[in-house]
Design a protein around this motif. Structure first.
Motif, PDB file in Angstrom:
ATOM      1  N   LYS A  34       7.042  -5.457   6.303  1.00 20.96           N
ATOM      2  CA  LYS A  34       7.334  -4.695   7.512  1.00 20.96           C
ATOM      3  C   LYS A  34       7.399  -3.205   7.023  1.00 20.96           C
ATOM      4  O   LYS A  34       7.175  -2.281   7.674  1.00 20.96           O
ATOM      5  CB  LYS A  34       8.874  -4.796   8.148  1.00 20.96           C
ATOM      6  CG  LYS A  34       9.352  -3.858   9.065  1.00 20.96           C
ATOM      7  CD  LYS A  34       8.611  -3.884  10.436  1.00 20.96           C
ATOM      8  CE  LYS A  34       8.991  -3.090  11.415  1.00 20.96           C
ATOM      9  NZ  LYS A  34       8.235  -3.160  12.690  1.00 20.96           N
ATOM     10  N   ILE A  35       7.687  -2.962   5.713  1.00 19.98           N
ATOM     11  CA  ILE A  35       7.864  -1.582   5.090  1.00 19.98           C
ATOM     12  C   ILE A  35       6.396  -0.731   5.116  1.00 19.98           C
ATOM     13  O   ILE A  35       5.533  -1.427   4.918  1.00 19.98           O
ATOM     14  CB  ILE A  35       8.161  -1.840   3.897  1.00 19.98           C
ATOM     15  CG1 ILE A  35       9.635  -2.203   3.323  1.00 19.98           C
ATOM     16  CG2 ILE A  35       8.341  -0.074   3.078  1.00 19.98           C
ATOM     17  CD1 ILE A  35      10.135  -2.375   2.250  1.00 19.98           C
ATOM     18  N   SER A  36       6.787   0.474   5.734  1.00 20.24           N
ATOM     19  CA  SER A  36       5.434   1.168   5.928  1.00 20.24           C
ATOM     20  C   SER A  36       4.663   1.446   4.850  1.00 20.24           C
ATOM     21  O   SER A  36       5.177   1.695   3.662  1.00 20.24           O
ATOM     22  CB  SER A  36       5.963   2.505   6.422  1.00 20.24           C
ATOM     23  OG  SER A  36       4.874   3.420   6.686  1.00 20.24           O
ATOM     24  N   GLN A  37       3.439   1.444   4.891  1.00 21.21           N
ATOM     25  CA  GLN A  37       2.316   1.706   3.797  1.00 21.21           C
ATOM     26  C   GLN A  37       1.978   3.286   3.715  1.00 21.21           C
ATOM     27  O   GLN A  37       1.232   3.622   3.055  1.00 21.21           O
ATOM     28  CB  GLN A  37       1.467   0.912   4.037  1.00 21.21           C
ATOM     29  CG  GLN A  37       1.484  -0.556   3.719  1.00 21.21           C
ATOM     30  CD  GLN A  37       2.133  -0.988   2.556  1.00 21.21           C
ATOM     31  OE1 GLN A  37       1.705  -0.879   1.465  1.00 21.21           O
ATOM     32  NE2 GLN A  37       3.485  -1.539   2.641  1.00 21.21           N
ATOM     33  N   THR A  38       3.001   4.132   4.219  1.00 20.13           N
ATOM     34  CA  THR A  38       2.760   5.584   4.123  1.00 20.13           C
ATOM     35  C   THR A  38       2.589   5.842   2.685  1.00 20.13           C
ATOM     36  O   THR A  38       3.402   5.515   1.836  1.00 20.13           O
ATOM     37  CB  THR A  38       3.883   6.235   4.881  1.00 20.13           C
ATOM     38  OG1 THR A  38       3.859   5.731   6.320  1.00 20.13           O
ATOM     39  CG2 THR A  38       3.748   7.822   4.809  1.00 20.13           C
ATOM     40  N   LYS A  39       1.615   6.925   2.385  1.00 21.10           N
ATOM     41  CA  LYS A  39       1.530   7.038   0.917  1.00 21.10           C
ATOM     42  C   LYS A  39       1.671   8.608   0.627  1.00 21.10           C
ATOM     43  O   LYS A  39       2.113   8.618  -0.677  1.00 21.10           O
ATOM     44  CB  LYS A  39      -0.216   7.187   0.724  1.00 21.10           C
ATOM     45  CG  LYS A  39      -0.659   5.741   0.956  1.00 21.10           C
ATOM     46  CD  LYS A  39      -1.979   5.664   0.582  1.00 21.10           C
ATOM     47  CE  LYS A  39      -2.673   4.371   0.606  1.00 21.10           C
ATOM     48  NZ  LYS A  39      -4.345   4.532   0.366  1.00 21.10           N
ATOM     49  N   ALA A  40       2.329   9.550   1.787  1.00 25.19           N
ATOM     50  CA  ALA A  40       2.764  10.755   1.466  1.00 25.19           C
ATOM     51  C   ALA A  40       3.551  11.167   2.641  1.00 25.19           C
ATOM     52  O   ALA A  40       3.609  10.884   3.739  1.00 25.19           O
ATOM     53  CB  ALA A  40       1.627  11.570   1.236  1.00 25.19           C
ATOM     54  N   GLU A  41       4.125  12.448   2.359  1.00 23.51           N
ATOM     55  CA  GLU A  41       5.173  13.067   3.319  1.00 23.51           C
ATOM     56  C   GLU A  41       4.489  13.336   4.484  1.00 23.51           C
ATOM     57  O   GLU A  41       5.023  13.190   5.535  1.00 23.51           O
ATOM     58  CB  GLU A  41       5.793  14.309   2.338  1.00 23.51           C
ATOM     59  CG  GLU A  41       6.595  15.141   3.247  1.00 23.51           C
ATOM     60  CD  GLU A  41       7.153  16.513   2.631  1.00 23.51           C
ATOM     61  OE1 GLU A  41       6.348  17.529   3.215  1.00 23.51           O
ATOM     62  OE2 GLU A  41       7.789  16.189   1.923  1.00 23.51           O
TER      63      GLU A  41
END
Length: 249
Positions: free
Chosen positions: A17-24
């Protein structure tokens, strides 16, 4: 005909479930996207403490899994993702990200719910005096029904919660199922206490070394002993046990 669909074990679902966002910037863009929705969106954070709690508390686990975005917060969640072979991505510590959210969406109407007096007043005053659209605030020692009435009365676009886990996640889920207007809810833990300088942030060297937990433990050994001195070894034990069970299952 019965069709069997293989489902991931509950705690593996947390990692997935954790977001795969890579940057702010991507994290802020994800929040921006949620603001375009016509429903309640919930932004939550997962750290070692939350993972351990979710393992023992199915209601809390379902709240995390039901969040619109679940950001990684801290070294524990980084280890969790690595163990499952997933990219660790951006460390979206709520204490850092929430002020960035408020800055990015300064024109949006915001309400605060959380912590106790006088810290909630001080946190709200800090932002109001700098031109932010803080419509109202109340402390977090209220029933879900009372807090729901507060949200309905002020109808903010963004609601920041600072009641701690799991109360804030329970109320977020309550809003998801009962509030019928667009709203982005951000679960912020001790965010208002940090804004009001009730608690101090760790020096940058501690944060860079992923040791902010150690700084907090040194400064509040009695209050945080169970969370860190006991909780961190428990986290590793639970993670190891869950992964072993998943391999055998």
């Amino acid at each position: 005909m019965n069709i069997y669909v293989k489902r991931s074990p509950p705690m593996k679902c947390i990692a997935e479930k954790i977001s795969q966002t890579k940057a702010e910037e991507q994290a802020l863009k994800a929040v921006d996207d949620e603001l375009e929705n016509d429903k309640v969106s919930v932004i939550s954070f997962i750290n070692a403490h939350a993972y351990t709690m979710a393992n023992d508390n199915s209601k809390f686990r379902e709240c995390l899994l039901g969040a619109s975005i679940l950001f990684r917060d801290g070294i524990g969640a980084k280890i969790l993702l690595k163990k499952y072979g997933k990219p660790v991505g951006y460390n979206a510590n709520g204490t850092d990200l929430i002020p960035l959210i408020l800055d990015r969406f300064k024109g949006k109407s915001v309400c605060f719910i959380g912590t106790e007096s006088p810290y909630i007043e001080q946190a709200a005053s800090t932002y109001k005096s700098n031109g932010y659209n803080i419509k109202a605030f109340i402390d977090g020692f209220q029933s879900n029904e009372k807090m729901f009435e507060f949200v309905e009365a002020y109808q903010p676009e963004i609601l920041i919660l600072g009641m701690g886990m799991p109360k804030q996640e329970y109320f977020s889920a309550f809003l998801q199922h009962n509030y019928e207007k667009p709203l982005v809810v951000v679960n912020g833990g001790a965010i208002f206490d940090f804004i009001a300088n009730r608690f101090t942030r760790a020096p940058s060297i501690f944060r860079k070394l992923n040791l902010e937990w150690l700084y907090r433990l040194m400064n509040e050994p009695i209050r945080l002993f169970n969370r860190y001195a006991i909780g961190i070894p428990k986290f590793f034990w639970i993670l190891w046990r869950n992964m072993k069970q998943e391999r055998l299952g």
